[in-house]
Design an enzyme around this catalytic site. Structure first.
Site, PDB file in Angstrom:
ATOM      1  N   SER A   9      -9.362  43.741  40.367  1.00 42.11           N
ATOM      2  CA  SER A   9      -9.641  43.087  41.648  1.00 42.11           C
ATOM      3  C   SER A   9     -10.630  41.949  41.457  1.00 42.11           C
ATOM      4  O   SER A   9     -11.776  42.167  41.054  1.00 42.11           O
ATOM      5  CB  SER A   9     -10.218  44.085  42.654  1.00 42.11           C
ATOM      6  OG  SER A   9     -10.796  43.363  43.716  1.00 42.11           O
ATOM      7  N   HIS A  34      -5.136  41.400  41.236  1.00 42.09           N
ATOM      8  CA  HIS A  34      -5.299  41.899  42.606  1.00 42.09           C
ATOM      9  C   HIS A  34      -6.262  40.977  43.355  1.00 42.09           C
ATOM     10  O   HIS A  34      -7.426  40.820  42.976  1.00 42.09           O
ATOM     11  CB  HIS A  34      -5.840  43.331  42.578  1.00 42.09           C
ATOM     12  CG  HIS A  34      -5.932  43.980  43.926  1.00 42.09           C
ATOM     13  ND1 HIS A  34      -4.853  44.586  44.542  1.00 42.09           N
ATOM     14  CD2 HIS A  34      -6.964  44.115  44.788  1.00 42.09           C
ATOM     15  CE1 HIS A  34      -5.229  45.075  45.717  1.00 42.09           C
ATOM     16  NE2 HIS A  34      -6.502  44.796  45.894  1.00 42.09           N
ATOM     17  N   ASP A  36      -8.043  40.095  46.991  1.00 41.50           N
ATOM     18  CA  ASP A  36      -8.403  40.687  48.286  1.00 41.50           C
ATOM     19  C   ASP A  36      -8.740  39.618  49.303  1.00 41.50           C
ATOM     20  O   ASP A  36      -9.718  38.891  49.139  1.00 41.50           O
ATOM     21  CB  ASP A  36      -9.622  41.601  48.100  1.00 41.50           C
ATOM     22  CG  ASP A  36      -9.271  42.834  47.293  1.00 41.50           C
ATOM     23  OD1 ASP A  36      -8.471  43.634  47.779  1.00 41.50           O
ATOM     24  OD2 ASP A  36      -9.797  42.979  46.163  1.00 41.50           O
ATOM     25  N   MET A  38      -9.963  38.815  53.026  1.00 42.63           N
ATOM     26  CA  MET A  38     -10.686  39.442  54.147  1.00 42.63           C
ATOM     27  C   MET A  38     -11.038  38.400  55.195  1.00 42.63           C
ATOM     28  O   MET A  38     -11.498  37.308  54.848  1.00 42.63           O
ATOM     29  CB  MET A  38     -11.970  40.076  53.633  1.00 42.63           C
ATOM     30  CG  MET A  38     -11.742  41.097  52.531  1.00 42.63           C
ATOM     31  SD  MET A  38     -13.311  41.754  51.981  1.00 42.63           S
ATOM     32  CE  MET A  38     -12.728  42.911  50.730  1.00 42.63           C
ATOM     33  N   HIS A  67      -3.666  41.482  48.609  1.00 40.74           N
ATOM     34  CA  HIS A  67      -3.983  42.555  49.556  1.00 40.74           C
ATOM     35  C   HIS A  67      -4.629  41.926  50.789  1.00 40.74           C
ATOM     36  O   HIS A  67      -5.769  41.469  50.729  1.00 40.74           O
ATOM     37  CB  HIS A  67      -4.936  43.535  48.850  1.00 40.74           C
ATOM     38  CG  HIS A  67      -5.455  44.645  49.701  1.00 40.74           C
ATOM     39  ND1 HIS A  67      -6.510  45.440  49.313  1.00 40.74           N
ATOM     40  CD2 HIS A  67      -5.065  45.118  50.907  1.00 40.74           C
ATOM     41  CE1 HIS A  67      -6.753  46.346  50.239  1.00 40.74           C
ATOM     42  NE2 HIS A  67      -5.901  46.160  51.226  1.00 40.74           N
ATOM     43  N   MET A  69      -6.453  42.005  54.110  1.00 41.50           N
ATOM     44  CA  MET A  69      -7.271  42.780  55.058  1.00 41.50           C
ATOM     45  C   MET A  69      -7.588  41.852  56.218  1.00 41.50           C
ATOM     46  O   MET A  69      -8.726  41.428  56.430  1.00 41.50           O
ATOM     47  CB  MET A  69      -8.535  43.282  54.346  1.00 41.50           C
ATOM     48  CG  MET A  69      -8.240  44.453  53.420  1.00 41.50           C
ATOM     49  SD  MET A  69      -9.494  44.693  52.163  1.00 41.50           S
ATOM     50  CE  MET A  69      -8.888  43.531  50.939  1.00 41.50           C
ATOM     51  N   MET A 138      -5.960  53.226  50.396  1.00 45.14           N
ATOM     52  CA  MET A 138      -7.367  52.847  50.267  1.00 45.14           C
ATOM     53  C   MET A 138      -8.182  54.105  50.003  1.00 45.14           C
ATOM     54  O   MET A 138      -8.141  55.047  50.797  1.00 45.14           O
ATOM     55  CB  MET A 138      -7.871  52.167  51.545  1.00 45.14           C
ATOM     56  CG  MET A 138      -7.395  50.736  51.759  1.00 45.14           C
ATOM     57  SD  MET A 138      -7.671  49.596  50.381  1.00 45.14           S
ATOM     58  CE  MET A 138      -9.439  49.742  50.091  1.00 45.14           C
ATOM     59  N   ASP A 176      -6.765  51.953  45.590  1.00 45.70           N
ATOM     60  CA  ASP A 176      -7.738  50.857  45.603  1.00 45.70           C
ATOM     61  C   ASP A 176      -9.068  51.322  46.184  1.00 45.70           C
ATOM     62  O   ASP A 176      -9.127  51.744  47.336  1.00 45.70           O
ATOM     63  CB  ASP A 176      -7.144  49.719  46.464  1.00 45.70           C
ATOM     64  CG  ASP A 176      -7.975  48.451  46.451  1.00 45.70           C
ATOM     65  OD1 ASP A 176      -9.009  48.406  45.761  1.00 45.70           O
ATOM     66  OD2 ASP A 176      -7.571  47.501  47.155  1.00 45.70           O
TER      67      ASP A 176
HETATM   68  C1  DX5 Z   1     -11.983  46.728  48.910  1.00 44.22           C
HETATM   69  C2  DX5 Z   1     -10.951  45.969  48.127  1.00 44.22           C
HETATM   70  C3  DX5 Z   1     -10.873  46.377  46.712  1.00 44.22           C
HETATM   71  C4  DX5 Z   1     -12.173  46.215  45.963  1.00 44.22           C
HETATM   72  C5  DX5 Z   1     -12.242  47.302  44.952  1.00 44.22           C
HETATM   73  O1  DX5 Z   1     -11.869  46.479  50.252  1.00 44.22           O
HETATM   74  O2  DX5 Z   1      -9.653  46.129  48.687  1.00 44.22           O
HETATM   75  O3  DX5 Z   1      -9.786  45.797  46.026  1.00 44.22           O
HETATM   76  O4  DX5 Z   1     -12.315  44.979  45.331  1.00 44.22           O
HETATM   77  O5  DX5 Z   1     -13.459  47.248  44.308  1.00 44.22           O
HETATM   78  P1  DX5 Z   1     -14.024  48.457  43.448  1.00 44.22           P
HETATM   79  O6  DX5 Z   1     -13.030  48.771  42.382  1.00 44.22           O
HETATM   80  O7  DX5 Z   1     -15.309  47.912  42.914  1.00 44.22           O
HETATM   81  O8  DX5 Z   1     -14.225  49.630  44.389  1.00 44.22           O
HETATM   82 ZN    ZN Z   2      -7.827  45.490  47.427  1.00 47.23          ZN
END
Ligand code: DX5
Ligand code: ZN
Length: 217
Positions: A9, A34, A36, A38, A67, A69, A138, A176
């Site tokens: 990630s 990956h 993320d 947000m 991903h 969010m 999650m 994740d």
């Molecule tokens: C959290 C993200 C993850 C995050 C995971 O909301 O979707 O992908 O980066 O990070 P770690 O592996 O550090 O928990």
């Molecule tokens: Zn993620």
């Protein structure tokens, strides 16, 4: 044969030197990037958007696993495709017409993914599994890297795996949040196909080695 894929990630990557981390993933045993996304509404954090995805795409030699969010993901599906997403995952909790959203993701030529927060029962996915190339469980509340793994996620993976097997679907299970070298084998054994890890990889002294250890190679 079970899958044992790893998707680092980039939330935990070094944004001052992204090229170095992209190259590390390219030359490592990792399988996907990956990313993320947000929006500060669905989750209490804001990450990055299209310019960063496009930049990673230019250098990446492996698929981009994006991903989302964000609320109202339908407004941006095409833009994520254009930016370079190969796999696009939306959250169950924000999709009123999830069947339509997943069909559109596939129609745009991407793999479709649906993610569920820790409080959302895997059973709610029973009638949508055939439209989903992957389900992202999650194992922390989404929003931040470096959080503690929620233990009952293991039972959730096992239950989902059973549903997928019973239905005879090809849907993959991705996990994740809080994944590290200590719990990776348990998660794969429970039925996970892909493990996402941010901190456990990018904050490690040797990220490529951390990927190997998670993967068990
Ligand atoms: C959290 C993200 C993850 C995050 C995971 O909301 O979707 O992908 O980066 O990070 P770690 O592996 O550090 O928990
Ligand atoms: Zn993620």
């Amino acid at each position: 044969m079970m899958n044992r894929l790893v998707a680092p990630s980039f939330l935990s990557a070094d944004f001052g030197n992204l090229n170095k981390d992209i190259e590390m993933v390219n030359t490592s045993q990792a399988d996907w990037f990956h990313l993320d996304i947000m929006d500060g509404v669905f989750v209490p954090n804001i990450s990055f958007g299209f310019p960063v995805i496009s930049q990673v795409k230019k250098m990446a030699k492996k698929p981009l696993d994006v991903h989302l969010m964000i609320v109202e993901p339908d407004r941006y599906l095409e833009k994520f495709k254009e930016a370079g997403a190969d796999i696009l995952t939306v959250h169950y909790e924000v999709c009123t017409h999830l069947h339509r959203t997943l069909s559109q993701i596939r129609a745009l030529g991407m793999k479709s993914g649906v993610s569920i927060n820790p409080h959302t029962s895997v059973e709610l996915l029973a009638d949508i599994l055939e439209e989903a190339d992957l389900v992202l469980i999650m194992s922390v509340n989404p929003g931040f890297g470096g959080q503690k793994f929620i233990k009952n996620s293991i039972q959730r993976i096992a239950r989902l795996k059973e549903m997928i097997t019973q239905k005879g679907c090809k849907t993959l299970i991705e996990v994740d949040g809080g994944v590290d070298t200590s719990n990776a084998a348990t998660l794969y054994n429970a039925g996970a196909d892909i493990l996402v890890a941010g901190n456990a990889i990018f904050k490690a002294e040797n990220p490529a080695k951390a990927i190997d250890l998670i993967k068990g190679v």
